[in-house]
Design an enzyme around this catalytic site. Structure first.
Site, PDB file in Angstrom:
ATOM      1  N   ASN A  54      -5.159   9.419  57.394  1.00 55.62           N
ATOM      2  CA  ASN A  54      -5.791  10.693  57.048  1.00 55.62           C
ATOM      3  C   ASN A  54      -7.037  10.942  57.899  1.00 55.62           C
ATOM      4  O   ASN A  54      -7.882  11.746  57.550  1.00 55.62           O
ATOM      5  CB  ASN A  54      -6.191  10.692  55.569  1.00 55.62           C
ATOM      6  N   HIS A 140      -2.466  15.128  42.346  1.00 59.36           N
ATOM      7  CA  HIS A 140      -2.673  13.717  42.689  1.00 59.36           C
ATOM      8  C   HIS A 140      -2.767  12.850  41.436  1.00 59.36           C
ATOM      9  O   HIS A 140      -3.282  13.272  40.406  1.00 59.36           O
ATOM     10  CB  HIS A 140      -3.992  13.624  43.473  1.00 59.36           C
ATOM     11  N   GLU A 185      -5.331  20.958  43.345  1.00 58.10           N
ATOM     12  CA  GLU A 185      -5.790  20.604  44.690  1.00 58.10           C
ATOM     13  C   GLU A 185      -5.814  21.856  45.555  1.00 58.10           C
ATOM     14  O   GLU A 185      -5.044  22.781  45.321  1.00 58.10           O
ATOM     15  CB  GLU A 185      -4.818  19.580  45.309  1.00 58.10           C
ATOM     16  N   SER A 189      -1.663  16.725  48.710  1.00 57.93           N
ATOM     17  CA  SER A 189      -1.672  15.523  49.546  1.00 57.93           C
ATOM     18  C   SER A 189      -0.287  15.108  50.020  1.00 57.93           C
ATOM     19  O   SER A 189      -0.160  14.466  51.054  1.00 57.93           O
ATOM     20  CB  SER A 189      -2.345  14.373  48.804  1.00 57.93           C
ATOM     21  N   ASP A 214      -9.825  20.031  43.711  1.00 55.09           N
ATOM     22  CA  ASP A 214      -9.877  18.823  44.535  1.00 55.09           C
ATOM     23  C   ASP A 214      -9.601  19.230  45.986  1.00 55.09           C
ATOM     24  O   ASP A 214      -8.484  19.570  46.346  1.00 55.09           O
ATOM     25  CB  ASP A 214      -8.820  17.835  44.010  1.00 55.09           C
ATOM     26  N   HIS A 217      -8.275  17.079  51.002  1.00 55.37           N
ATOM     27  CA  HIS A 217      -7.590  17.185  52.301  1.00 55.37           C
ATOM     28  C   HIS A 217      -7.991  18.411  53.105  1.00 55.37           C
ATOM     29  O   HIS A 217      -7.526  18.592  54.223  1.00 55.37           O
ATOM     30  CB  HIS A 217      -6.069  17.173  52.103  1.00 55.37           C
ATOM     31  N   LYS A 245     -11.182  10.612  54.259  1.00 54.35           N
ATOM     32  CA  LYS A 245     -10.155  11.290  55.057  1.00 54.35           C
ATOM     33  C   LYS A 245     -10.786  11.815  56.343  1.00 54.35           C
ATOM     34  O   LYS A 245     -11.144  11.017  57.190  1.00 54.35           O
ATOM     35  CB  LYS A 245      -9.477  12.330  54.188  1.00 54.35           C
TER      36      LYS A 245
HETATM   37  C1  LIG Z   1      -7.047  10.737  48.594  1.00 51.58           C
HETATM   38  C2  LIG Z   1      -7.157  11.617  47.428  1.00 51.58           C
HETATM   39  C3  LIG Z   1      -7.965  11.275  46.359  1.00 51.58           C
HETATM   40  C4  LIG Z   1      -8.623   9.936  46.256  1.00 51.58           C
HETATM   41  O1  LIG Z   1      -9.717   9.825  47.080  1.00 51.58           O
HETATM   42  P1  LIG Z   1     -10.253   8.372  47.463  1.00 51.58           P
HETATM   43  O2  LIG Z   1     -11.650   8.614  47.918  1.00 51.58           O
HETATM   44  O3  LIG Z   1      -9.355   7.865  48.522  1.00 51.58           O
HETATM   45  O4  LIG Z   1     -10.190   7.544  46.231  1.00 51.58           O
HETATM   46  C5  LIG Z   1      -8.113  12.186  45.347  1.00 51.58           C
HETATM   47  N1  LIG Z   1      -7.475  13.378  45.368  1.00 51.58           N
HETATM   48  C6  LIG Z   1      -6.663  13.720  46.393  1.00 51.58           C
HETATM   49  C7  LIG Z   1      -5.988  15.035  46.372  1.00 51.58           C
HETATM   50  C8  LIG Z   1      -6.470  12.849  47.438  1.00 51.58           C
HETATM   51  O5  LIG Z   1      -5.639  13.155  48.416  1.00 51.58           O
END
Ligand SMILES: *Cc1c(COP(=O)(O)O)cnc(C)c1O
Length: 393
Positions: A54, A140, A185, A189, A214, A217, A245
């Protein structure tokens, strides 16, 4: 592998689960790799082009981030020594939060240790068994865990189907919940597609709900100056960004109001009872945030390549989901078919992991191709050639 079922004991459930997974081509295992540069890794002595990380902008290996990380370690040590509320808040934590709030156009920001931890701990601080959570069907796992922990009632709407969401909202407002929270989101993801943030804000206001987005990404690669799809927008109670990421390192933060920030500092266990992020990490995040706004060229190149790869693969007859982010899911179907293609690519110098249930719905096993601005045209063309040859078999 041979998981021994002969000894009848109270760990049988573990062996059974693992056997079952192995039988279904679902067994997860850890494979170690050695990172070489932003887009190549060495696995079992073999150099592979990495199409799975990522690290969208290649910042994990950027000299400025490495240097800042070293400088902060020199100055502040390797650990932050305690939770934020004890002696774990240094000036560098405070300044980074102020910088993040400002650049995202929000009242305040709060650092959290990971995105998973943030979702899992903030959601239960906001809703309880008298509340309703409405979430997209494909959110997620960390969001689901947060919902489960909250004991709130919850319903999922069909993926990105805001009409379905509105029907659920219409019903819910009549049912006497103490609160309704919408969580989704901005960039999915495993799908790579985006939600309609403005419509979500509008629905949230119309039905007087909390809104939690969230942005993991999108941060770094989308929105004004790469600050994500929620920056500079009002009407979002909490947006989550992660630093693991596009930021290339580790950690997470939310942007929110001062009121909610104060509340979480008092009432959110996953913020209160954990050691603050270490100085090395804060240093790399700080260097990234100085750099990311100026990377418009890289973001443009990246999204052009996304278009290019999608069109090429569609023309080859692959089932590519309509993503507008560097996440390009190539849906294969059965688990073993996806694994076979992933193995074929690896034999030929390309690393792309197969994503299988339960991470994605049954019979939608896929290769999750992820592009980075550090992939050269020749890397990408090589990948497409391999996929073309494979398809012709
Ligand atoms: C990667 C991800 C997370 C988790 O984040 P980390 O910092 O890796 O624990 C949470 N939500 C989404 C949508 C993600 O892709």
């Amino acid at each position: 592998m041979n998981y021994d079922l002969n000894h009848c004991n109270n760990l049988d459930f573990i062996a059974k689960e693992l056997q079952e997974r192995e039988k279904n081509n679902n067994l997860r295992q850890l494979n170690s790799i050695h990172p070489q540069d932003a887009v190549t890794i060495i696995k079992n002595g073999k150099t592979l082009i990495n199409f799975s990380s990522n690290d969208y902008l290649g910042l994990s290996k950027h000299p400025d981030l490495i240097l800042a990380s070293q400088n902060y370690t020199q100055q502040y040590g390797v650990g932050s020594t305690a939770s934020r509320l004890v002696t774990g808040t240094y000036d560098i934590h405070r300044k980074l939060e102020e910088k993040l709030a400002k650049i995202c156009g929000k009242e305040s920001a709060l650092l959290l240790n990971t995105g998973f931890q943030a979702n899992m701990t903030i959601l239960p601080s906001l809703v309880d068994q008298k509340s309703l959570v409405l979430c997209d069907r494909l959110v997620h796992n960390s969001i689901l865990q947060g919902i489960f922990l909250s004991n709130a009632r919850w319903k999922r709407y069909q993926h990105n189907d805001l009409r379905h969401l509105e029907r659920l909202l219409k019903k819910a407002v009549l049912q006497g919940y103490n609160r309704i929270l919408i969580v989704t989101e901005t960039v999915f993801s495993m799908e790579g597609d985006c939600s309609d943030v403005d419509s979500l804000i509008q629905l949230s206001q119309q039905y007087n709900t909390l809104l939690y987005l969230d942005d993991a990404h999108a941060l770094g690669i989308m929105g004004e100056k790469g600050m994500g799809l929620t920056a500079h927008k009002s009407g979002i109670d909490i947006s989550l960004g992660t630093f693991g990421k596009a930021f290339g390192s580790f950690g997470a933060f939310i942007t929110t109001s001062k009121l909610i920030r104060d509340y979480l500092i008092n009432c959110c266990p996953g913020f209160i009872y954990t050691t603050a992020l270490p100085p090395s990490v804060i240093g790399s995040i700080d260097a990234a945030i100085e750099m990311i706004p100026s990377l418009d060229q890289e973001r443009k190149y990246l999204l052009e390549q996304v278009n290019y790869v999608q069109n090429k693969l569609k023309n080859l007859g692959y089932q590519v989901l309509g993503s507008t982010s560097p996440i390009i899911p190539v849906v294969i179907g059965k688990e073993e078919k996806a694994v076979k293609l992933s193995n074929f690519l690896e034999e030929n110098g390309i690393f792309v992991t197969a994503i299988r249930p339960p991470t994605v719905p049954k019979n939608t096993s896929r290769l999750r191709l992820v592009l980075s601005s550090k992939h050269q045209q020749e890397h990408i063309n090589y990948l497409i050639n391999l996929l073309q040859n494979y398809h012709e078999h």
